[in-house]
Design a protein around this motif. Structure first.
Motif, PDB file in Angstrom:
ATOM      1  N   LEU A 357       0.828  -1.209   0.000  1.00 19.35           N
ATOM      2  CA  LEU A 357       0.000   0.000   0.000  1.00 19.35           C
ATOM      3  C   LEU A 357       0.867   1.265   0.000  1.00 19.35           C
ATOM      4  O   LEU A 357       0.554   2.248  -0.691  1.00 19.35           O
ATOM      5  CB  LEU A 357      -0.925   0.008   1.217  1.00 19.35           C
ATOM      6  N   LYS A 358       1.965   1.224   0.782  1.00 19.68           N
ATOM      7  CA  LYS A 358       2.859   2.386   0.802  1.00 19.68           C
ATOM      8  C   LYS A 358       3.503   2.594  -0.568  1.00 19.68           C
ATOM      9  O   LYS A 358       3.666   3.738  -1.016  1.00 19.68           O
ATOM     10  CB  LYS A 358       3.928   2.197   1.870  1.00 19.68           C
ATOM     11  N   ALA A 359       3.894   1.477  -1.218  1.00 27.51           N
ATOM     12  CA  ALA A 359       4.485   1.604  -2.550  1.00 27.51           C
ATOM     13  C   ALA A 359       3.474   2.188  -3.534  1.00 27.51           C
ATOM     14  O   ALA A 359       3.816   3.046  -4.364  1.00 27.51           O
ATOM     15  CB  ALA A 359       4.985   0.247  -3.037  1.00 27.51           C
ATOM     16  N   GLU A 360       2.216   1.731  -3.437  1.00 26.29           N
ATOM     17  CA  GLU A 360       1.185   2.281  -4.307  1.00 26.29           C
ATOM     18  C   GLU A 360       0.937   3.758  -3.998  1.00 26.29           C
ATOM     19  O   GLU A 360       0.735   4.559  -4.916  1.00 26.29           O
ATOM     20  CB  GLU A 360      -0.104   1.479  -4.137  1.00 26.29           C
ATOM     21  N   GLU A 361       0.976   4.088  -2.699  1.00 27.39           N
ATOM     22  CA  GLU A 361       0.778   5.481  -2.325  1.00 27.39           C
ATOM     23  C   GLU A 361       1.926   6.343  -2.843  1.00 27.39           C
ATOM     24  O   GLU A 361       1.705   7.457  -3.343  1.00 27.39           O
ATOM     25  CB  GLU A 361       0.676   5.607  -0.804  1.00 27.39           C
ATOM     26  N   ARG A 362       3.169   5.813  -2.733  1.00 26.94           N
ATOM     27  CA  ARG A 362       4.312   6.559  -3.275  1.00 26.94           C
ATOM     28  C   ARG A 362       4.194   6.704  -4.792  1.00 26.94           C
ATOM     29  O   ARG A 362       4.525   7.761  -5.351  1.00 26.94           O
ATOM     30  CB  ARG A 362       5.617   5.855  -2.906  1.00 26.94           C
ATOM     31  N   PHE A 369       2.759  14.118  -8.510  1.00 21.87           N
ATOM     32  CA  PHE A 369       3.828  15.100  -8.652  1.00 21.87           C
ATOM     33  C   PHE A 369       4.174  15.313 -10.123  1.00 21.87           C
ATOM     34  O   PHE A 369       4.361  16.457 -10.564  1.00 21.87           O
ATOM     35  CB  PHE A 369       5.053  14.622  -7.870  1.00 21.87           C
ATOM     36  N   MET A 370       4.247  14.194 -10.875  1.00 22.58           N
ATOM     37  CA  MET A 370       4.572  14.320 -12.294  1.00 22.58           C
ATOM     38  C   MET A 370       3.475  15.065 -13.040  1.00 22.58           C
ATOM     39  O   MET A 370       3.757  15.914 -13.898  1.00 22.58           O
ATOM     40  CB  MET A 370       4.786  12.934 -12.892  1.00 22.58           C
TER      41      MET A 370
END
Length: 605
Positions: A357-362, A369-370
């Motif tokens: 989930l953290k990887a998906e959130e990042r 951001f992009m």
């Protein structure tokens, strides 16, 4: 008393037992009276005891606020302890029930007042000396808190204030500080500590390297703590206690201040929330988590939502906050058992999913951001294009304005030049008619040989000779010279016999009238003047002068014709007027010497 225990139904007996478990005993008669006043609803009965007042039981009363529910994953735990369902019963509140509760509470307060004073003194002394309270003191504290007002405490309604007061009480009782406060105090004394921010006022507690440490508790409500776990993708640790329970002091001394347990929670970034069930927020949490034995520890985190039919997790649905495990009682909440459970079961099970989930959130944050960078770059490019287009439009408009102004100025110049050219052409035409008229006037018979013989030299080098009488006017001499500027295409027979302008006079009088009417200097009207060759002496035109009266012309003379510029009558010898087609003027002194081959009157004789 509404009735004895033997007269109660099985569901009422179960409700009574649950209420006594939550309040750690108490007078059964009081519990029966309170349950009967709230229609045997355990939750409402507990609120009555905690808040110190009775809730209205009318059917139209607004129901309690909807509490957030969590999925409970107790596959490794036993069945839920106790039941929270309300049992229907009598709707009527016994008469004088409130007065009865107040009188019992007042009597019990008077009886336990000395013990309360002793408990407060001991707490103060042990807190100043930073000595943990002994287990026997918990029993004294339990005795002083029993009775109808056993769980009623006048606490602030703000959950953050309640949590902060509870954490401060833990620090005073155990002589420990929260891990974040310990890190800040260590930094203040030059000792390395965990880099975490403190949320409370710092208090000096001696050497931070030797003082016991508590978990860094979340200051706020239980719901806020769970939302923080959900938002930050962290595991939540819920700790519920009751200071009236005999195992509370041991749990605080052995588990809450255990360095291994505290470091594990801190190193794995747990969000820890806790409270005393005597407080309304903690009791409400205990009711949600079905906690009946204390101390109580539970762990919660986001997990895939389970399918109701198969009971398996579904990766397609959004994750939900799930109670991962529950640990009731002092035996289940020892440091060894909790750490073994966290290390062997909970962390290996939860961490991969939270990491995903953290990887998906990042990834989503990076995509946002992009996109934001792309939008910013697009807006900047659009602004640059807009500025370039606006600048080009301004330049084009400025160029058009300059071209338009230049065109207008050119049109004005051409118009002025055309008007000036027409005016000059009209003047030249009219002036040519006057020359021809003067040539017609000069055709009169020449004067006798005794007259004045005057020779002229034109600017182009041609010569002319004529004999004038002494009474002839200077106008006749100028008219004779003026006739030499007439081009050859104008024949003598075509000369006008009357003045070109409508004048009242004729002959030389008409010329004088025309010169006076033109408002031009006489030199500019004639466009030439006469002067003797040597010594040079100008003979300007005068309206009424005669040749015999002019000094230098008495015995005849040779005159030089000098062109007068149209724009500067004071420089008569500069050049020839181009409108007459004449060459530049030549000074007689540069062409002739004393013997200029000019036959004078004395030579003829």
């Amino acid at each position: 008393m509404a009735g004895s225990i033997s007269s109660l139904t099985p569901s009422q007996v179960a409700a009574l037992g649950q209420l006594q478990d939550i309040t750690n005993g108490g007078d059964p008669g009081v519990a029966i009276d309170v349950l009967a006043s709230v229609d045997w609803d355990v939750q409402r009965a507990t609120e009555v005891i905690f808040d110190g007042h009775s809730q209205p039981t009318a059917r139209h009363t607004k129901p309690p606020a909807q509490m957030e529910t969590f999925e409970i994953d107790d596959s490794e735990q036993g069945p839920l302890l106790g039941s929270t369902g309300a049992v229907s019963g009598s709707n009527r509140k016994p008469p004088n029930q409130s007065n009865f509760l107040i009188s019992r509470r007042t009597i019990y307060t008077l009886l336990t007042f000395p013990f309360s004073v002793i408990s407060t003194i001991f707490r103060f002394i042990f807190g100043v000396l930073h000595i943990p309270l002994p287990r026997s003191f918990a029993t004294l504290n339990f005795l002083t808190a029993r009775g109808p007002s056993v769980t009623h405490r006048q606490l602030p309604e703000d959950p953050k204030s309640v949590a902060d007061r509870w954490v401060r009480a833990l620090e005073e009782e155990t002589g420990a500080v929260c891990s974040s406060r310990s890190g800040n105090e260590a930094a203040a004394t030059g000792v390395a500590g965990p880099p975490m921010a403190s949320t409370s006022t710092l208090r000096s507690r001696g050497d931070p390297t030797t003082s016991p440490v508590l978990p860094d508790f979340f200051l706020g409500s239980y719901e806020e703590a769970m939302r923080a776990c959900q938002r930050q993708l962290k595991v939540g640790c819920i700790i519920l206690m009751s200071d009236e329970h005999q195992d509370a002091a041991e749990f605080k001394r052995t588990t809450l201040t255990d360095p291994q347990f505290v470091n594990f929670l801190q190193n794995n970034d747990f969000i820890t929330w806790g409270g005393d069930i005597r407080d309304k927020e903690a009791w409400s949490t205990a009711h949600k988590l079905h906690a009946t034995t204390y101390p109580f520890v539970a762990f919660a985190a986001l997990q895939p939502q389970r399918s109701p039919a198969s009971g398996t997790s579904s990766s397609s649905s959004s994750p939900v906050m799930t109670i991962l495990s529950r640990h009731p009682g002092i035996e289940a909440t020892t440091t060894d058992k909790l750490l073994a459970h966290l290390t062997d079961a909970l962390i290996p099970r939860v961490k991969p999913f939270l990491d995903r989930l953290k990887a998906e959130e990042r990834r989503r944050e990076q995509e946002r951001f992009m996109r934001a960078e792309q939008d910013r770059a697009y807006r900047e490019a659009m602004n640059r294009d807009k500025e370039r287009i606006e600048r080009k439009i301004r330049e084009e408009q400025e160029e058009k304005r300059r071209v338009h102004e230049k065109k207008i100025a050119e049109e004005k110049r051409l118009k002025a030049e055309g008007e000036e050219r027409k005016r000059k052409e009209e003047w030249d035409r009219k002036r040519m008619e006057w020359r021809r008229y003067l040539r017609w006037l000069s055709k009169a018979d020449p004067a006798p040989s005794a007259g004045l013989r005057i020779g002229i030299r034109m600017p182009d080098g041609t010569r002319g000779i004529r004999i004038f009488g002494p009474r002839d006017s200077l106008t006749a001499l100028y008219g004779f010279v003026d006739s030499h500027f007439i081009p050859s295409e104008f024949l003598v027979g075509d000369d006008p016999t009357s003045p070109p302008s409508s004048l009242s006079s004729r002959g030389e009088a008409a010329v004088r009238e025309e010169i006076a009417r033109s408002s031009l200097p006489q030199e500019q009207w004639w466009r030439f003047q006469l002067a003797t060759s040597y010594p040079r002496k100008e003979i300007p035109w005068q309206p009424n002068a005669t040749l015999g009266g002019i000094s230098g012309l008495e015995s005849g003379v040779q005159l030089v014709v000098e062109i007068v510029r149209h724009d500067d009558s004071k420089k008569p010898r500069e050049s020839l007027d181009s409108r007459n087609g004449l060459p530049p003027s030549t000074n007689a002194s540069e062409v002739d010497d004393d013997s200029d081959d000019y036959d004078t009157e004395s030579d003829d004789e």
